[in-house]
Scaffold this motif. Structure first.
Motif, PDB file in Angstrom:
ATOM      1  N   SER A  95      45.426  56.352 -67.936  1.00  0.00           N
ATOM      2  CA  SER A  95      46.053  57.673 -67.864  1.00  0.00           C
ATOM      3  C   SER A  95      45.632  58.438 -66.615  1.00  0.00           C
ATOM      4  O   SER A  95      46.455  59.099 -65.967  1.00  0.00           O
ATOM      5  CB  SER A  95      45.701  58.486 -69.108  1.00  0.00           C
ATOM      6  OG  SER A  95      46.245  59.778 -69.056  1.00  0.00           O
ATOM      7  N   LEU A  96      44.339  58.375 -66.283  1.00  0.00           N
ATOM      8  CA  LEU A  96      43.848  59.090 -65.104  1.00  0.00           C
ATOM      9  C   LEU A  96      44.627  58.714 -63.853  1.00  0.00           C
ATOM     10  O   LEU A  96      44.992  59.572 -63.043  1.00  0.00           O
ATOM     11  CB  LEU A  96      42.366  58.794 -64.888  1.00  0.00           C
ATOM     12  CG  LEU A  96      41.354  59.548 -65.747  1.00  0.00           C
ATOM     13  CD1 LEU A  96      39.955  59.047 -65.451  1.00  0.00           C
ATOM     14  CD2 LEU A  96      41.444  61.046 -65.512  1.00  0.00           C
ATOM     15  N   ILE A  97      44.885  57.414 -63.674  1.00  0.00           N
ATOM     16  CA  ILE A  97      45.546  56.936 -62.469  1.00  0.00           C
ATOM     17  C   ILE A  97      47.057  57.073 -62.587  1.00  0.00           C
ATOM     18  O   ILE A  97      47.728  57.601 -61.697  1.00  0.00           O
ATOM     19  CB  ILE A  97      45.164  55.462 -62.202  1.00  0.00           C
ATOM     20  CG1 ILE A  97      43.638  55.283 -62.263  1.00  0.00           C
ATOM     21  CG2 ILE A  97      45.715  55.011 -60.859  1.00  0.00           C
ATOM     22  CD1 ILE A  97      42.870  56.142 -61.311  1.00  0.00           C
ATOM     23  N   PHE A  98      47.602  56.599 -63.712  1.00  0.00           N
ATOM     24  CA  PHE A  98      49.042  56.583 -63.911  1.00  0.00           C
ATOM     25  C   PHE A  98      49.646  57.983 -63.787  1.00  0.00           C
ATOM     26  O   PHE A  98      50.616  58.196 -63.057  1.00  0.00           O
ATOM     27  CB  PHE A  98      49.347  55.988 -65.297  1.00  0.00           C
ATOM     28  CG  PHE A  98      50.806  55.932 -65.645  1.00  0.00           C
ATOM     29  CD1 PHE A  98      51.564  54.835 -65.301  1.00  0.00           C
ATOM     30  CD2 PHE A  98      51.412  56.964 -66.341  1.00  0.00           C
ATOM     31  CE1 PHE A  98      52.908  54.768 -65.627  1.00  0.00           C
ATOM     32  CE2 PHE A  98      52.757  56.918 -66.673  1.00  0.00           C
ATOM     33  CZ  PHE A  98      53.508  55.810 -66.316  1.00  0.00           C
ATOM     34  N   THR A  99      49.064  58.949 -64.496  1.00  0.00           N
ATOM     35  CA  THR A  99      49.661  60.286 -64.510  1.00  0.00           C
ATOM     36  C   THR A  99      49.436  61.016 -63.196  1.00  0.00           C
ATOM     37  O   THR A  99      50.266  61.841 -62.789  1.00  0.00           O
ATOM     38  CB  THR A  99      49.110  61.113 -65.686  1.00  0.00           C
ATOM     39  OG1 THR A  99      48.995  60.295 -66.839  1.00  0.00           O
ATOM     40  CG2 THR A  99      50.032  62.271 -65.992  1.00  0.00           C
ATOM     41  N   ALA A 100      48.335  60.735 -62.509  1.00  0.00           N
ATOM     42  CA  ALA A 100      48.119  61.348 -61.199  1.00  0.00           C
ATOM     43  C   ALA A 100      49.166  60.863 -60.201  1.00  0.00           C
ATOM     44  O   ALA A 100      49.719  61.657 -59.415  1.00  0.00           O
ATOM     45  CB  ALA A 100      46.717  61.019 -60.693  1.00  0.00           C
ATOM     46  N   ILE A 101      49.463  59.569 -60.227  1.00  0.00           N
ATOM     47  CA  ILE A 101      50.498  59.032 -59.338  1.00  0.00           C
ATOM     48  C   ILE A 101      51.860  59.608 -59.714  1.00  0.00           C
ATOM     49  O   ILE A 101      52.672  59.955 -58.845  1.00  0.00           O
ATOM     50  CB  ILE A 101      50.503  57.492 -59.406  1.00  0.00           C
ATOM     51  CG1 ILE A 101      49.177  56.941 -58.881  1.00  0.00           C
ATOM     52  CG2 ILE A 101      51.662  56.914 -58.603  1.00  0.00           C
ATOM     53  CD1 ILE A 101      49.007  55.450 -59.060  1.00  0.00           C
ATOM     54  N   LEU A 102      52.136  59.733 -61.024  1.00  0.00           N
ATOM     55  CA  LEU A 102      53.384  60.348 -61.473  1.00  0.00           C
ATOM     56  C   LEU A 102      53.487  61.789 -60.990  1.00  0.00           C
ATOM     57  O   LEU A 102      54.562  62.232 -60.536  1.00  0.00           O
ATOM     58  CB  LEU A 102      53.458  60.294 -63.000  1.00  0.00           C
ATOM     59  CG  LEU A 102      54.634  61.026 -63.651  1.00  0.00           C
ATOM     60  CD1 LEU A 102      55.946  60.372 -63.263  1.00  0.00           C
ATOM     61  CD2 LEU A 102      54.483  61.053 -65.176  1.00  0.00           C
ATOM     62  N   ALA A 103      52.407  62.547 -61.094  1.00  0.00           N
ATOM     63  CA  ALA A 103      52.428  63.949 -60.659  1.00  0.00           C
ATOM     64  C   ALA A 103      52.738  64.056 -59.169  1.00  0.00           C
ATOM     65  O   ALA A 103      53.477  64.958 -58.748  1.00  0.00           O
ATOM     66  CB  ALA A 103      51.084  64.605 -60.974  1.00  0.00           C
ATOM     67  N   ARG A 104      52.200  63.166 -58.370  1.00  0.00           N
ATOM     68  CA  ARG A 104      52.508  63.169 -56.930  1.00  0.00           C
ATOM     69  C   ARG A 104      53.996  62.954 -56.688  1.00  0.00           C
ATOM     70  O   ARG A 104      54.626  63.657 -55.883  1.00  0.00           O
ATOM     71  CB  ARG A 104      51.721  62.072 -56.208  1.00  0.00           C
ATOM     72  CG  ARG A 104      50.281  62.426 -55.871  1.00  0.00           C
ATOM     73  CD  ARG A 104      49.585  61.252 -55.209  1.00  0.00           C
ATOM     74  NE  ARG A 104      50.256  60.869 -53.984  1.00  0.00           N
ATOM     75  CZ  ARG A 104      49.960  61.340 -52.775  1.00  0.00           C
ATOM     76  NH1 ARG A 104      48.989  62.231 -52.645  1.00  0.00           N
ATOM     77  NH2 ARG A 104      50.610  60.938 -51.714  1.00  0.00           N
ATOM     78  N   GLU A 105      54.562  61.983 -57.382  1.00  0.00           N
ATOM     79  CA  GLU A 105      55.978  61.683 -57.183  1.00  0.00           C
ATOM     80  C   GLU A 105      56.858  62.823 -57.690  1.00  0.00           C
ATOM     81  O   GLU A 105      57.874  63.166 -57.067  1.00  0.00           O
ATOM     82  CB  GLU A 105      56.325  60.370 -57.876  1.00  0.00           C
ATOM     83  CG  GLU A 105      57.707  59.838 -57.573  1.00  0.00           C
ATOM     84  CD  GLU A 105      57.879  59.335 -56.150  1.00  0.00           C
ATOM     85  OE1 GLU A 105      58.987  58.876 -55.821  1.00  0.00           O
ATOM     86  OE2 GLU A 105      56.912  59.410 -55.358  1.00  0.00           O
TER      87      GLU A 105
END
Length: 494
Positions: free
Chosen positions: A145-155
């Motif tokens: 979640s830490l990585i996945f959602t951070a990358i999603l937030a950037r996009e």
């Protein structure tokens, strides 16, 4: 008239952001005066040492059967005995970080993120959507979640005009601040379900009330209907608060306003070109053995869950989750070289675990291998009763979590006296794991330790998002206290 209307709009904007501004002041204070995460464990070591001295524990003492004894040690000897007691658990936590990271940055998952980022169309919807995805993915696996959602937030920030980048960053972390510990990778519950990860001293306390091998299966913790209901309620509160916390357009700060440039995700995540001239290079670039090994892992997992006693979920522990993550990462990266590169990139995120967990083990040793755990349990029993013990532990776990930012190792510190006190008060042991989970997760909204991977991906600082996480805490934690109190009355002892 127009001037009055403009003044009213300005006043309304100010009123909407009072909590966020107060939270930001709180964040600035914590960043200025609180030490680094490693500093907390150093100070905590001597706080516990001092507590032992004050309560009359001997400085040095060893029982006759040193190798097998779990009590009767002096503080110094207990610290040394506990220092390496968490070696298995440390490796399990390291692998769950690496596996979650590798899955999140694999090319197929990157393409999924790019599609998900197209769903929200408005700034308010983008913030609520990010919060929902963070909590759902956090329930599945906190490291992922830490990585996945951070990358999603950037996009999402790249695609949705006018969305506040700070609020997006805070909501990307929300899984760790709400539901992660009650999810499939929750440290305390998984540890209680695994005999190999639970120290003998704790197993004896558990078995004293429930018998058996001294473990508590997941069906008695995160998969209690009361625990799942609490998780669902917190999820709804989190999404609702995300909608309310979205700043007005005049107060929003986009990534561009903060000087952050975001490139399209699929360009950053493009597959590496296959290179290499040696005959042996084909092994690193061919998917053949990645496929074969993934199938081997799947074959074993089917047999493993098929042999589970009772529900197949009882076979889900740290080792099983880590195996699932690694096999999934291997299949998604397709080529072994890609997986190796992802693990290498994610290794820095695990450095804190590798350094700090032995010191947490020393703290655990001073509590569990001396008489200090029974002393603290007596204090908790004296200060509470069967009804108010769960909310007291939720508050205590949250406060301690601010200074000891680690769900698994902190549970090892608390578990001996929390379970002992629960036994004396006839409170359900499994429910106390749920209580700990909800209190521990809430603490992550108030301290920046676990935010660091998210912040690194987003290019933000802790002070940029902690105003929002603090406001979320003010909404969620009172709900937690009500839930742990009410549902405790519906469960039998132990």
């Amino acid at each position: 008239m127009a001037l009055d209307q403009a003044s009213n709009r300005d006043a309304h904007a100010e009123q909407d952001n009072v909590i966020a501004r107060l939270a930001q002041r709180f964040t600035v204070w914590t960043e200025r005066y609180l030490p680094d995460a490693f500093g907390f464990v150093l100070v905590g070591t001597f706080v516990i040492f001092a507590a032992g001295v004050v309560t009359g524990e001997p400085m040095t003492q060893v029982p006759e059967n040193v190798a097998t004894a779990t009590t009767g040690f002096g503080l110094v000897d207990a610290w040394g005995k506990g220092f390496w007691a968490l070696v298995t658990f440390t490796l399990q936590m390291t692998m769950i970080i690496l596996g979650g990271y590798a899955v999140a940055v694999s090319p197929p998952v990157a393409r999924l993120i790019a599609k998900l980022a197209l769903v929200p169309k408005t700034p308010r919807g983008a913030i609520a959507f990010t919060a929902a995805v963070a909590m759902i993915s956090g329930y599945l696996n906190w490291a992922f979640s830490l990585i996945f959602t951070a990358i999603l937030a950037r996009e999402i920030a790249r695609l949705v005009r006018g969305v506040d980048y700070r609020a997006l960053g805070a909501m990307a972390f929300l899984g760790l601040g709400t539901v992660w510990a009650q999810g499939l990778s929750g440290s305390a519950a998984l540890q209680m379900a695994s005999a190999a990860s639970t120290p003998d001293a704790l197993k004896k306390i558990i078995a004293s009330a429930r018998g058996g091998t001294g473990v508590v299966p997941l069906s008695d913790t995160i998969f209690l209907w009361q625990g799942m209901a609490s998780t669902a309620i917190i999820f709804l509160v989190g999404v609702g608060m995300a909608l309310l916390l979205s700043p007005s357009p005049s107060r929003a700060k986009t990534a561009e306003d903060l000087g952050i440039t975001i490139k399209p995700l699929l360009e950053e995540s493009a597959d590496a070109k296959v290179v290499g001239t040696r005959p042996g290079d084909w092994l690193e670039h061919s998917p053949l053995f990645a496929i074969l090994l993934s199938l081997l892992g799947l074959w074993y997992l089917v047999r493993h869950f098929g042999r589970a006693t009772g529900s197949a979920l009882n076979a889900l522990d740290f080792n099983t989750i880590n195996l699932i993550l690694l096999m999934l990462a291997l299949a998604l990266h397709w080529r072994p070289l890609s997986l190796v590169a992802a693990i290498r990139q994610g290794a820095s995120a695990a450095s804190g675990v590798l350094l700090q967990y032995p010191f947490y083990g020393g703290i655990f040793g001073m509590i569990a291998y001396t008489g200090l755990s029974k002393t603290i349990a007596h204090w908790l029993v004296s200060a509470s009763n069967q009804t108010f013990f769960p909310p007291l532990i939720a508050i205590y776990s949250c406060v301690l979590g601010i200074f000891v930012p680690s769900g698994g190792s902190k549970w090892l510190i608390e578990a001996p006296y929390v379970i002992d006190a629960a036994n004396q008060l006839h409170v359900n042991q499994g429910w106390m794991v749920v209580v700990y989970d909800l209190g521990e997760a809430s603490a992550n909204l108030l301290q920046p330790f676990w935010m660091l991977p998210t912040l690194a991906i987003l290019g933000l600082r802790a002070r940029d998002i902690m105003g929002y996480t603090f406001a979320m805490f003010l909404a969620c934690f009172p709900v937690v206290l009500v839930l742990v109190t009410v549902f405790a009355r519906t469960l039998p002892f132990p």
